[in-house]
Design a protein around this motif. Sequence first.
Motif, PDB file in Angstrom:
ATOM      1  N   TYR A 185      95.673  51.774 -45.326  1.00  0.00           N
ATOM      2  CA  TYR A 185      95.475  52.597 -46.415  1.00  0.00           C
ATOM      3  C   TYR A 185      96.463  54.057 -46.376  1.00  0.00           C
ATOM      4  O   TYR A 185      96.288  54.388 -45.442  1.00  0.00           O
ATOM      5  N   VAL A 186      96.697  54.386 -47.685  1.00  0.00           N
ATOM      6  CA  VAL A 186      97.400  55.598 -47.730  1.00  0.00           C
ATOM      7  C   VAL A 186      97.187  56.368 -48.841  1.00  0.00           C
ATOM      8  O   VAL A 186      97.089  55.786 -50.207  1.00  0.00           O
ATOM      9  N   PRO A 187      97.097  57.606 -49.003  1.00  0.00           N
ATOM     10  CA  PRO A 187      96.654  58.410 -50.206  1.00  0.00           C
ATOM     11  C   PRO A 187      98.244  58.552 -50.931  1.00  0.00           C
ATOM     12  O   PRO A 187      99.028  58.695 -50.201  1.00  0.00           O
ATOM     13  N   PHE A 188      97.961  58.831 -52.082  1.00  0.00           N
ATOM     14  CA  PHE A 188      99.154  59.282 -53.175  1.00  0.00           C
ATOM     15  C   PHE A 188      98.975  59.839 -54.350  1.00  0.00           C
ATOM     16  O   PHE A 188      97.652  59.830 -54.675  1.00  0.00           O
ATOM     17  N   ASN A 189      99.802  60.705 -54.619  1.00  0.00           N
ATOM     18  CA  ASN A 189      99.504  61.609 -56.091  1.00  0.00           C
ATOM     19  C   ASN A 189     100.769  61.401 -56.540  1.00  0.00           C
ATOM     20  O   ASN A 189     101.661  62.089 -56.250  1.00  0.00           O
ATOM     21  N   GLY A 190     100.825  60.508 -57.607  1.00  0.00           N
ATOM     22  CA  GLY A 190     102.237  60.301 -58.282  1.00  0.00           C
ATOM     23  C   GLY A 190     102.853  59.454 -57.472  1.00  0.00           C
ATOM     24  O   GLY A 190     102.665  58.394 -56.864  1.00  0.00           O
ATOM     25  N   THR A 191     104.189  60.084 -57.426  1.00  0.00           N
ATOM     26  CA  THR A 191     105.151  59.714 -56.380  1.00  0.00           C
ATOM     27  C   THR A 191     104.966  59.861 -55.038  1.00  0.00           C
ATOM     28  O   THR A 191     105.685  59.430 -54.043  1.00  0.00           O
ATOM     29  N   LYS A 192     104.314  60.767 -54.589  1.00  0.00           N
ATOM     30  CA  LYS A 192     104.070  61.385 -53.391  1.00  0.00           C
ATOM     31  C   LYS A 192     103.141  60.593 -52.642  1.00  0.00           C
ATOM     32  O   LYS A 192     101.867  60.656 -52.969  1.00  0.00           O
ATOM     33  N   LEU A 193     103.426  60.422 -51.401  1.00  0.00           N
ATOM     34  CA  LEU A 193     102.837  59.589 -50.360  1.00  0.00           C
ATOM     35  C   LEU A 193     102.107  60.326 -49.160  1.00  0.00           C
ATOM     36  O   LEU A 193     103.007  61.081 -48.763  1.00  0.00           O
ATOM     37  N   VAL A 235      96.031  41.480 -49.272  1.00  0.00           N
ATOM     38  CA  VAL A 235      95.499  41.688 -50.736  1.00  0.00           C
ATOM     39  C   VAL A 235      95.418  43.268 -50.789  1.00  0.00           C
ATOM     40  O   VAL A 235      95.087  43.999 -49.965  1.00  0.00           O
ATOM     41  N   THR A 236      95.977  43.814 -51.889  1.00  0.00           N
ATOM     42  CA  THR A 236      96.154  45.215 -52.107  1.00  0.00           C
ATOM     43  C   THR A 236      95.406  45.633 -53.463  1.00  0.00           C
ATOM     44  O   THR A 236      95.436  44.948 -54.443  1.00  0.00           O
ATOM     45  N   GLU A 237      94.729  46.587 -53.315  1.00  0.00           N
ATOM     46  CA  GLU A 237      93.916  47.294 -54.362  1.00  0.00           C
ATOM     47  C   GLU A 237      94.020  48.971 -54.367  1.00  0.00           C
ATOM     48  O   GLU A 237      94.353  49.628 -53.306  1.00  0.00           O
ATOM     49  N   PRO A 290      81.915  55.979 -56.010  1.00  0.00           N
ATOM     50  CA  PRO A 290      80.417  56.467 -56.472  1.00  0.00           C
ATOM     51  C   PRO A 290      80.532  57.924 -56.978  1.00  0.00           C
ATOM     52  O   PRO A 290      79.843  58.306 -57.829  1.00  0.00           O
ATOM     53  N   ASN A 291      81.290  58.422 -56.049  1.00  0.00           N
ATOM     54  CA  ASN A 291      81.497  60.238 -56.247  1.00  0.00           C
ATOM     55  C   ASN A 291      83.034  60.321 -55.903  1.00  0.00           C
ATOM     56  O   ASN A 291      83.634  59.783 -55.577  1.00  0.00           O
ATOM     57  N   LEU A 292      83.185  61.921 -55.911  1.00  0.00           N
ATOM     58  CA  LEU A 292      84.380  62.737 -55.595  1.00  0.00           C
ATOM     59  C   LEU A 292      84.464  62.467 -53.898  1.00  0.00           C
ATOM     60  O   LEU A 292      85.651  63.005 -53.580  1.00  0.00           O
ATOM     61  N   GLU A 293      83.562  62.195 -53.193  1.00  0.00           N
ATOM     62  CA  GLU A 293      83.756  62.526 -51.563  1.00  0.00           C
ATOM     63  C   GLU A 293      83.915  61.105 -51.040  1.00  0.00           C
ATOM     64  O   GLU A 293      84.690  61.172 -49.822  1.00  0.00           O
ATOM     65  N   THR A 294      83.381  59.862 -51.560  1.00  0.00           N
ATOM     66  CA  THR A 294      83.580  58.744 -50.873  1.00  0.00           C
ATOM     67  C   THR A 294      83.953  57.623 -51.672  1.00  0.00           C
ATOM     68  O   THR A 294      84.267  57.636 -53.026  1.00  0.00           O
ATOM     69  N   ILE A 295      84.746  56.623 -50.857  1.00  0.00           N
ATOM     70  CA  ILE A 295      85.103  55.283 -51.501  1.00  0.00           C
ATOM     71  C   ILE A 295      84.853  54.054 -50.784  1.00  0.00           C
ATOM     72  O   ILE A 295      84.781  54.324 -49.552  1.00  0.00           O
ATOM     73  N   HIS A 296      84.020  53.221 -51.543  1.00  0.00           N
ATOM     74  CA  HIS A 296      83.480  52.087 -50.734  1.00  0.00           C
ATOM     75  C   HIS A 296      84.316  50.764 -50.888  1.00  0.00           C
ATOM     76  O   HIS A 296      84.648  50.521 -52.103  1.00  0.00           O
ATOM     77  N   LEU A 297      84.529  50.174 -50.037  1.00  0.00           N
ATOM     78  CA  LEU A 297      85.210  48.830 -50.031  1.00  0.00           C
ATOM     79  C   LEU A 297      84.334  47.862 -49.631  1.00  0.00           C
ATOM     80  O   LEU A 297      83.530  47.776 -48.577  1.00  0.00           O
ATOM     81  N   GLU A 298      84.591  46.657 -50.341  1.00  0.00           N
ATOM     82  CA  GLU A 298      83.733  45.544 -49.869  1.00  0.00           C
ATOM     83  C   GLU A 298      84.751  44.471 -50.092  1.00  0.00           C
ATOM     84  O   GLU A 298      85.640  44.453 -50.925  1.00  0.00           O
ATOM     85  N   PHE A 323      94.755  50.473 -50.705  1.00  0.00           N
ATOM     86  CA  PHE A 323      94.357  49.732 -49.808  1.00  0.00           C
ATOM     87  C   PHE A 323      95.057  48.354 -49.508  1.00  0.00           C
ATOM     88  O   PHE A 323      95.114  47.707 -50.496  1.00  0.00           O
ATOM     89  N   THR A 324      95.568  48.063 -48.526  1.00  0.00           N
ATOM     90  CA  THR A 324      95.967  46.765 -47.961  1.00  0.00           C
ATOM     91  C   THR A 324      94.949  46.121 -46.944  1.00  0.00           C
ATOM     92  O   THR A 324      95.100  46.656 -45.889  1.00  0.00           O
TER      93      THR A 324
END
Length: 1269
Positions: free
Chosen positions: A1065-1073, A1115-1117, A1039-1047, A1101-1102
Motif C-alpha cells: 500500500y502507498v499513500p497518495f494525494n492527487g498525483t503525489k505518491l 486485487v487493488t482497492e 470508520p474514522n480519520l485515524e484508521t483504515i480497516h481491510l478485510e 492497497f494491492t
Amino acid sequence: MRRLAARGAAGDASGVAAPAADRPDRARSPSRRRLIDLYALGDPGVSLPSSDRCTASAGVARRRLNEAEKLSSVQETQVEQLKAARPRGLGHEERGLVLRMARLQPPPWVHTAFLLCILGLVGAIEIPMDLTQPPTITKQSVKDHIVDPRDNILIECEAKGNPAPSFHWTRNSRFFNIAKDPRVSMRRRSGTLVIDFRSGGRPEEYEGEYQCFARNKFGTALSNRIRLQVSKSPLWPKENLDPVVVQEGAPLTLQCNPPPGLPSPVIFWMSSSMEPITQDKRVSQGHNGDLYFSNVMLQDMQTDYSCNARFHFTHTIQQKNPFTLKVLTNHPYNDSSLGNHPDMYSARGVAERTPSFMYPQGTSSSQMVLRGMDLLLECIASGVPTPDIAWYKKGGDLPSDKAKLENFNKALRITNVSEEDSGEYFCLASNKMGSIRHTISVRVKAAPYWLDEPQNLVLAPGEDGRLVCRANGNPKPTVQWMVNGEPLQSAPPNPNREVAGDTIIFRDTQISSRAVYQCNTSNEHGYLLANAFVSVLDVPPRMLSPRNQLIRVILYNRTRLDCPFFGSPIPTLRWFKNGQGSNLDGGNYHVYENGSLEIKMIRKEDQGIYTCVATNILGKAENQVRLEVKDPTRIYRMPEDQVAKKGTTVQLECRVKHDPSLKLTVSWLKDEEPLYIGNRMKKEEDSLTIFGVAERDQGSYTCVASTELDQDLAKAYLTVLGRPDRPRDLELTDLAERSVRLTWIPGDDNNSPITDYVVQFEEDQFQPGVWHDHSKFPGSVNSAVLQLSPYVNYQFRVIAINEVGSSHPSLPSERYRTSGAPPESNPADVKGEGTRKNNMEITWTPMNATSAFGPNLRYIVKWRRRETRDAWNNVTVWGSRYVVGQTPVYVPYEIRVQAENDFGKAPEPETVIGYSGEDYPRAAPTDVKVRVMNSTAISLQWNRVYSDTVQGQLREYRAYYWRESSLLKNLWVSQKRQQASFPGDRPRGVVAQLFPYSNYKLEMVVVNGRGDGPRSETKEFTTPEGVPSAPRRFRVRQPNLETIHLEWDHPEHPNGILIGYTLRYVPFNGTKLGKQMVENFSPNQTKFTVQRADPVSRYRFTLSARTQVGSGEAVTEESPAPPNEAYTNNQADIATQGWFIGLMCAIALLVLILLIVCFIKRSRGGKYPVREKKDVPLGPEDPKEEDGSFDYSDEDNKPLQGSQTSLDGTIKQQESDDSLVDYGEGGEGQFNEDGSFIGQYTVKKDKDETEGNESSEATSPVNAIYSLA
C-alpha cells in the motif's frame, strides 16, 4: 430558391399585386432574386359610391397609367431621391433595393386597366344618396335566364334612387299585371319577381321576355330584356338496336342523337355495366356526341356501347340502349405471337388503306363564330393504320397563346376569338399509306360591344355636357336613344338638348333637363342596353370619406392618398402637408384629376398629416389623413432548394425582419395552395420541418411573411428522391425457339435516375407463382433479348432500380412457351453416403424448370464397386434420392446420375465416388504417453490405429479425461468427463485448461462417422501446484480519520497450498505518491488495520495470495476520500441524537439475544453437517499432512448456494469452499509453530449426502467465532 414579387401595401393601404402571369414560376431556379412590387399603392380604405364601379376605379386606372408612363423616369430619379434623403450615400440594402426596382418593367395590365375607365373619369360621378337623383339599376338577371322547373322562379331587378324608385314589369312587351296572378309577387323595396309553384302550376306557362322599369319623379331606368326559359330534360325515345356488324379494319360511327335539352346535356359513352369506354386516337367521341372508330379491331366487340346524357339542372343521367358489335375477321383467335407483332394490322390480315374523313365530310367546310366565344374545329378520319391529325392556318401560324389541341389532336380550340382569328384552317390526316386535308373557312362575327358606354352626368345649372354611346360589332350595330323608357322621338322637345347620332349634347342645362336616358345598340347577334341619368344640382363641396383617417404605408412604396368628394359645380382639390401653405404637386408628389394624391416613393420624412381642400363657387370642404411610414417586411434568410431521399427529414428556413409595431404572421404554401401542417410537419417561428419525407411532399414551398400592411414571399423547391415507378406495357417480339425480345416502357424515376432493370420470370409447371431472376440490364435500355430454355411456359416482369431502392414489379407479360428438347445437363451435387453400415444413399439436387427441357423429367441412377470393373447397376428414379442396400462396410462406389425426359437423355454424366455405410472402429490407440507440461496442460503421444480397423472415415482421435481428486485434502471435486479432440490421423496433441494440484485420469479412442471405437488403457497423471487466484471480496473501510480497516476472503482457486498474503500500500494525494509499504500475512489472516499517517492522504492497497510457486493475481482497492469538516460535524451531531442512541441499543440487544441462542444450541449438542467420505489413512506418499496444508473444494468454479448476509453487510457462505468456518473440524484442528492452520475443510455437496452425518465440535477458537456469526 426563388423570390416572388410580393411586397405590397395591404389593409388601409391596400396593395395591387401583379397578376400571376407576370410572375414566371419556374419549377427550379438556381439564382436568388428579390423583387418589390412597385405597383402596390396605398388605398385609403374608404368605400366610394360607384356607377358600374367605374368612378371608384377611375383613380386606380389613372394611377396605374401614370405608373406605366412614368416608371422609367421614376427609376432614373429614385437613386437621386435616396441620395438627397441620405447625404452620405445609399446603404447596402437601399442600393440593392433601388437596383432591383430599376430592373422591373411595367406589366401590360397597367395600360389595360386605364383604358377601361379613363374616358369616363370626369363624367362618371356618384351622387351621395342623401341628394335627390334619378333611379339607377344595380342588379338584374342575365339576358338568357334558364330556371329549374322544380324550384320557384326568381327574376331579379334592384335599383337605387332618391326618392326610392317604384317598379313595374312588362312581359313580351306588354304590361305584366302582378296583382292578377296569385303565384307572382314582388319583393319589398325591390323589383325582384318571385313566382311560387308550391300551390300548383306549370313553370312553362311563364316563359317569355321580361323587362323591369324602375321609376321615381326624376326619371325611369330600364333593365335588359330578360328571356325566361324553363330547363328541359326529355326522356330518350325507346328503341331496339340490332347488333352492328362490321368487318375488322373498317370505320364505324355509333350515333348518339340525344334528346334536345335546355341547356344541352353532357354526353359520354359507357358500357351497360357502367364501365367507361377507353378512348384513344383510334376510338374517340366527337363534339356532336357520336362515337367514332377510325378502324374496328376484334377486341372492340368485348364490350357493348351505350350513350349517356347528363342534364345540368336535374342532375340526372339518361342512358340509351347499348350497341352490340359483331366484328367479322380473318383471324378469330388472339394468337399471342401475332398480338405482339410489330405490325398488328398486317399480322391480323387487315388491309391497309389511306385516310378518309368521317367528320366533316368532303374537302372543305365553313364555320361562323362570334367574337369573344371559343372556336372549336374538329376533324375525325378513318384509315389503316390509324391516321395522325395535324392542324395549320393558311397564311400564318396558329395563335399559340389561345390555341389548344384536344381529343387526341382531332379538335382545335381557340379561346376568346377576335377578328384576326378569321381565315382558313386545314387539318391534315396522314398514315403510312398517304394523307388528305380538309379546309375550314372561319368567319368571325360580333354582337355589339362597347367602345364608349354612356355614363351618369351631373351638371350645375347653366353648365354644358354630353352623353356618348359608341359601340361596334359585325355587322355594324344601330343606335337608338330613349328617355325614361320612351323613344326620344316621342319625348317632349327640349331646346337645351341636341341629338347628333351616337351623342346627345346638353347646353345651358336647367333643372327641367333631369331624366334617365337609355342607349340601345343592336345587330342580328345581340344588343346592349345602357342607362345614364342627367342630374342638375347646386351643391357645395362635401367630403365622402371618414374624417381624420390613419393610413400606414411601407417604406419605399409608391402610395396614393384618396380624398373622395362631391360638389356641383365640380370642385377643385388641393393638398397640404402638416398645415403648410404650399400646394403639394410636383417632384415626389402628383395630384390626379379625381383629387387623389400620389407619393411616388415613400420615405421616412413623408410621415405626417395631409389635408385635402375641395372648393367650388358655393363653398369649400376639407379632410385630413395621417400617414405613418413602416419598415418593410423582409425575409433575410430564405428557404433553399433541396433534394432529399424518401423517409429523411428536411428543414426549410425562413427568417424574417419586420416593423416591430406590426404583427407578423408566417405561413407556408405548397404549390401555391395553403399547406396543411399534419403530424409529419412541424412549423416553427423561423423554419418548417418535414419528418419522413414522402413522394407527395415534392413541390414548391413558399414562405409567406405578412403583416397587415405588406408581405414578403420566398420560394424553394423540394425534390424527393423516391423509388422508381414500375415499368409498364411489357411486349414480347422477335419470338424464336430459344430467345425472345422483351420491351417495356420505363416508369417515372422519381428524380433519381434508374441504374438497372431486373428481368424476372415465372413458369407454371414446376414452381407456379414463384418468380426467379433471369437477367439484369443497365438503366439506359428498355428492350433486351432474353435467352430461353426449352419447354418452359415463360411469363416475364421487370423491376426498376435506382439509388433509393427497387420499384414494384411490373404487371406480367403474356406467356410464351418454348418447344421441348433433351436435357443438356445432369443434376448437380451428386453424393453417395451410408446411413447404415450396410447401405449407401445416393442423393442429388433436382433440376429446375429451366433445365428440364421437356416433360416427365426423370433420373437414371448407376453405381458399381470401384476398381472391380463390375457391370453397372441402374435404376430410373423420379425423385432426388435412391438407397442401395446390402453393401459391405465402407467401400467406395462409382456413381452416375443422368437426366432424361420424353425428348431424350442428357449427355453422359461425370462419375462421382461415394462410400457405403460406416461401422464402429475396432481398435483403440496404443502406447499412450502423458507428459505434464505445466500446472494446467499436458502433452499426449500415441500409436495410430491401422486404417482397416477404422471401418469408415477417420474423423479424429479423442481424449476423455476427468479430475479424480485434488491434492488438497478433503476437497470435493467434480468428476465430470471432459474431452479433447485431435482431428485427422495424427499421433500427438495437447490438453489444456486443467486444474493445478489435482489427480487426473485419461482414456483415448478413435472416432469415425459412425462413432467412437474402443477405449485405450486408462492413464493417470498429476498436475503440479500453481499460483492462486486473487483474494475474494477485498473490502476497505474507514470508520474514522485515524484508521483504515481491510478485510478479504480466501482465493476462489488456491491452486496449491497457501503460504500467506502480501499487502502493498502507498499513500497518495492527487498525483503525489508516498513511500510504498509491504506487509506479509499468514494464510489464515483475513483482516488488517492501517494507522493513517495524516487525515488528508488516501491509500491505494494491492493484495495477493502466495503459494510455493509464487504470488498469484492481485486485487487493488483505494481508501475512500476523507470526509470534510462539515460531514464530520454532521456525524457528531447525529451520534448525540436520542433516536440514534436508541437504535444502537436495540441492535446491541438483538445481537446479544442471538449469541445466547447460539450458545444454548451448542450446549445441547448441535452438529454441523459434513460430507460423508471414506477414511483414507495417510501414508508416506501424502506428505502434505505434516507441512500444515489444508484442502479446498472447487466445484468447477461455481458459487455455492445458501449464502446469507451478516450484520456487518458482508456475505458469509454457509457452505463456502474457502471459508474458515469448518477449519479444524474433527477435533484435530490446531495451529503449527509457523502460524499455519491445520484442519479439515469440507463442503456440503447436496442435501441428500449430508443428512445423518455428524461432525466434531468446533474446538478451534476461530471456528467458534465463525460459527457464532
